[in-house]
Design a protein around this motif. Structure first.
Motif, PDB file in Angstrom:
ATOM      1  N   TYR A  37      23.947   0.771  -1.113  1.00 32.91           N
ATOM      2  CA  TYR A  37      24.799   1.293  -2.176  1.00 32.91           C
ATOM      3  C   TYR A  37      24.029   2.228  -3.100  1.00 32.91           C
ATOM      4  O   TYR A  37      24.559   3.255  -3.523  1.00 32.91           O
ATOM      5  N   LYS A  38      22.802   1.885  -3.401  1.00 29.68           N
ATOM      6  CA  LYS A  38      21.987   2.773  -4.237  1.00 29.68           C
ATOM      7  C   LYS A  38      21.819   4.125  -3.558  1.00 29.68           C
ATOM      8  O   LYS A  38      21.901   5.169  -4.196  1.00 29.68           O
ATOM      9  N   GLU A  39      21.575   4.104  -2.262  1.00 24.53           N
ATOM     10  CA  GLU A  39      21.389   5.344  -1.510  1.00 24.53           C
ATOM     11  C   GLU A  39      22.680   6.162  -1.489  1.00 24.53           C
ATOM     12  O   GLU A  39      22.660   7.376  -1.648  1.00 24.53           O
ATOM     13  N   ASP A  40      23.823   5.481  -1.323  1.00 23.64           N
ATOM     14  CA  ASP A  40      25.109   6.186  -1.262  1.00 23.64           C
ATOM     15  C   ASP A  40      25.496   6.798  -2.595  1.00 23.64           C
ATOM     16  O   ASP A  40      26.227   7.790  -2.636  1.00 23.64           O
ATOM     17  N   ASN A  45      23.744  12.799  -2.192  1.00 22.70           N
ATOM     18  CA  ASN A  45      24.755  12.418  -1.203  1.00 22.70           C
ATOM     19  C   ASN A  45      26.146  12.879  -1.617  1.00 22.70           C
ATOM     20  O   ASN A  45      26.957  13.251  -0.777  1.00 22.70           O
ATOM     21  N   TRP A  46      26.425  12.846  -2.923  1.00 22.10           N
ATOM     22  CA  TRP A  46      27.729  13.331  -3.403  1.00 22.10           C
ATOM     23  C   TRP A  46      27.866  14.831  -3.154  1.00 22.10           C
ATOM     24  O   TRP A  46      28.926  15.312  -2.739  1.00 22.10           O
ATOM     25  N   ILE A  47      26.808  15.572  -3.410  1.00 18.04           N
ATOM     26  CA  ILE A  47      26.833  17.021  -3.190  1.00 18.04           C
ATOM     27  C   ILE A  47      27.016  17.321  -1.708  1.00 18.04           C
ATOM     28  O   ILE A  47      27.800  18.193  -1.326  1.00 18.04           O
ATOM     29  N   GLN A  48      26.295  16.592  -0.876  1.00 17.71           N
ATOM     30  CA  GLN A  48      26.396  16.791   0.563  1.00 17.71           C
ATOM     31  C   GLN A  48      27.822  16.518   1.050  1.00 17.71           C
ATOM     32  O   GLN A  48      28.365  17.282   1.858  1.00 17.71           O
ATOM     33  N   THR A  49      28.448  15.460   0.556  1.00 18.52           N
ATOM     34  CA  THR A  49      29.824  15.143   0.929  1.00 18.52           C
ATOM     35  C   THR A  49      30.772  16.233   0.447  1.00 18.52           C
ATOM     36  O   THR A  49      31.685  16.640   1.171  1.00 18.52           O
TER      37      THR A  49
END
Length: 68
Positions: A37-40, A45-49
């Protein structure tokens, strides 16, 4: 609900050891989930998504313009 009836201390010790191992396994699984969860939730990761979603949307718009 009745509890288990034990006849000797060896079976009690064995069951306690099994329960401790199960608890330790569950604790390690929880720690692994926390790390996931920390990684997500990292901003990268938000920018990549967001970039993936924008590129898919852009391709759809481009295909619509080409078809029309």
């Amino acid at each position: 609900m009745k509890g288990k009836v034990y006849n000797d201390m060896e079976s009690v010790a064995r069951d306690l050891k099994i329960l401790k191992l199960e608890r330790d396994i569950a604790w390690e699984e929880i720690k692994a989930l926390k790390a996931d969860y920390k990684e997500d939730l990292k901003p990268y990761n938000w920018i990549q998504t967001g970039i993936k979603l924008a590129s898919k949307y852009g391709m759809m718009v481009l295909l619509k313009k080409i078809i029309k």
